[in-house]
Motif scaffolding. Structure first.
Motif, PDB file in Angstrom:
ATOM      1  N   LYS A  83       8.352  88.834  51.059  1.00  0.00           N
ATOM      2  CA  LYS A  83       7.454  88.237  52.054  1.00  0.00           C
ATOM      3  C   LYS A  83       7.107  86.800  51.652  1.00  0.00           C
ATOM      4  O   LYS A  83       7.130  85.887  52.479  1.00  0.00           O
ATOM      5  CB  LYS A  83       6.188  89.096  52.154  1.00  0.00           C
ATOM      6  CG  LYS A  83       5.287  88.780  53.297  1.00  0.00           C
ATOM      7  CD  LYS A  83       4.135  89.786  53.320  1.00  0.00           C
ATOM      8  CE  LYS A  83       3.223  89.559  54.481  1.00  0.00           C
ATOM      9  NZ  LYS A  83       2.113  90.506  54.498  1.00  0.00           N
ATOM     10  N   MET A  84       6.814  86.602  50.369  1.00  0.00           N
ATOM     11  CA  MET A  84       6.486  85.271  49.869  1.00  0.00           C
ATOM     12  C   MET A  84       7.694  84.344  50.020  1.00  0.00           C
ATOM     13  O   MET A  84       7.556  83.195  50.440  1.00  0.00           O
ATOM     14  CB  MET A  84       6.057  85.324  48.402  1.00  0.00           C
ATOM     15  CG  MET A  84       5.681  83.962  47.842  1.00  0.00           C
ATOM     16  SD  MET A  84       5.311  83.975  46.086  1.00  0.00           S
ATOM     17  CE  MET A  84       6.932  84.222  45.397  1.00  0.00           C
ATOM     18  N   GLN A  85       8.881  84.853  49.724  1.00  0.00           N
ATOM     19  CA  GLN A  85      10.097  84.039  49.846  1.00  0.00           C
ATOM     20  C   GLN A  85      10.310  83.609  51.294  1.00  0.00           C
ATOM     21  O   GLN A  85      10.641  82.456  51.562  1.00  0.00           O
ATOM     22  CB  GLN A  85      11.307  84.820  49.350  1.00  0.00           C
ATOM     23  CG  GLN A  85      12.587  84.013  49.405  1.00  0.00           C
ATOM     24  CD  GLN A  85      13.789  84.784  48.894  1.00  0.00           C
ATOM     25  OE1 GLN A  85      13.706  85.976  48.599  1.00  0.00           O
ATOM     26  NE2 GLN A  85      14.902  84.102  48.786  1.00  0.00           N
ATOM     27  N   GLU A  97      10.360  79.767  52.696  1.00  0.00           N
ATOM     28  CA  GLU A  97      11.487  79.221  53.455  1.00  0.00           C
ATOM     29  C   GLU A  97      11.004  78.605  54.765  1.00  0.00           C
ATOM     30  O   GLU A  97      11.472  77.539  55.172  1.00  0.00           O
ATOM     31  CB  GLU A  97      12.528  80.313  53.729  1.00  0.00           C
ATOM     32  CG  GLU A  97      13.310  80.715  52.495  1.00  0.00           C
ATOM     33  CD  GLU A  97      14.176  81.947  52.698  1.00  0.00           C
ATOM     34  OE1 GLU A  97      14.143  82.556  53.796  1.00  0.00           O
ATOM     35  OE2 GLU A  97      14.878  82.324  51.749  1.00  0.00           O
ATOM     36  N   GLU A  98      10.048  79.256  55.408  1.00  0.00           N
ATOM     37  CA  GLU A  98       9.477  78.712  56.647  1.00  0.00           C
ATOM     38  C   GLU A  98       8.770  77.385  56.375  1.00  0.00           C
ATOM     39  O   GLU A  98       8.912  76.430  57.138  1.00  0.00           O
ATOM     40  CB  GLU A  98       8.503  79.715  57.273  1.00  0.00           C
ATOM     41  CG  GLU A  98       9.172  80.950  57.837  1.00  0.00           C
ATOM     42  CD  GLU A  98       8.180  82.056  58.205  1.00  0.00           C
ATOM     43  OE1 GLU A  98       6.955  81.908  57.968  1.00  0.00           O
ATOM     44  OE2 GLU A  98       8.646  83.086  58.728  1.00  0.00           O
ATOM     45  N   GLU A  99       8.004  77.324  55.286  1.00  0.00           N
ATOM     46  CA  GLU A  99       7.294  76.093  54.931  1.00  0.00           C
ATOM     47  C   GLU A  99       8.277  74.973  54.598  1.00  0.00           C
ATOM     48  O   GLU A  99       8.059  73.831  54.975  1.00  0.00           O
ATOM     49  CB  GLU A  99       6.347  76.318  53.747  1.00  0.00           C
ATOM     50  CG  GLU A  99       5.123  77.139  54.079  1.00  0.00           C
ATOM     51  CD  GLU A  99       4.144  76.444  55.019  1.00  0.00           C
ATOM     52  OE1 GLU A  99       4.209  75.217  55.202  1.00  0.00           O
ATOM     53  OE2 GLU A  99       3.306  77.153  55.582  1.00  0.00           O
ATOM     54  N   HIS A 155       1.486  79.504  48.490  1.00  0.00           N
ATOM     55  CA  HIS A 155       2.204  80.783  48.494  1.00  0.00           C
ATOM     56  C   HIS A 155       2.480  81.297  47.089  1.00  0.00           C
ATOM     57  O   HIS A 155       2.775  82.471  46.918  1.00  0.00           O
ATOM     58  CB  HIS A 155       3.526  80.658  49.261  1.00  0.00           C
ATOM     59  CG  HIS A 155       3.320  80.293  50.689  1.00  0.00           C
ATOM     60  ND1 HIS A 155       2.713  81.134  51.601  1.00  0.00           N
ATOM     61  CD2 HIS A 155       3.614  79.163  51.368  1.00  0.00           C
ATOM     62  CE1 HIS A 155       2.659  80.525  52.775  1.00  0.00           C
ATOM     63  NE2 HIS A 155       3.184  79.334  52.660  1.00  0.00           N
ATOM     64  N   THR A 156       2.394  80.419  46.096  1.00  0.00           N
ATOM     65  CA  THR A 156       2.669  80.837  44.720  1.00  0.00           C
ATOM     66  C   THR A 156       1.406  80.806  43.860  1.00  0.00           C
ATOM     67  O   THR A 156       1.499  80.962  42.648  1.00  0.00           O
ATOM     68  CB  THR A 156       3.735  79.928  44.079  1.00  0.00           C
ATOM     69  OG1 THR A 156       3.261  78.577  44.084  1.00  0.00           O
ATOM     70  CG2 THR A 156       5.045  80.018  44.825  1.00  0.00           C
TER      71      THR A 156
END
Length: 107
Positions: free
Chosen positions: A17-19, A23-25, A97-98
């Motif tokens: 989900k984070m990945q 990728e969207e960002e 996100h991280t």
């Protein structure tokens, strides 16, 4: 043992989900633009969120054939400012996100 597997599966889903969000960002960052200026706005450099130079704007009054070195310095300064802003934008967007994760190779 079963609880450990469920925990591992949950963690893998969370990482996927984070990945996807990252990728969207990253795709959004390509569309973002930041500017760097030098010489009180005499030189402006526009850079994408992926650190691609998109435009260099030089005001006519700063062009002095007898002082090309100053113009070069202004372009370098404006470019560096724009690239720093692109880095800040990237860190801001991807860092959320991280947050709290210490993953090698990630921001």
């Amino acid at each position: 043992m079963r609880g450990g597997m469920n925990n591992m599966q949950g963690m893998m889903k969370q990482m996927q989900k984070m990945q996807k969000k990252m990728e969207e960002e990253q795709a959004k960052l390509k569309e973002e633009q930041v500017e760097g200026t030098a010489g009180g706005g005499m030189v402006t450099v526009v850079v994408s969120g992926h650190k691609e130079v998109l435009d260099v704007i030089v005001k006519e009054e700063v062009v002095d054939p007898d002082d090309v070195e100053m113009l070069q310095d202004l372009i370098v300064a404006a470019t560096n400012e724009a690239l720093n802003k692109a880095d800040e934008l990237s860190s801001e967007r991807l860092g959320k996100h991280t947050k709290g994760l210490n993953i090698p190779g990630m921001m």
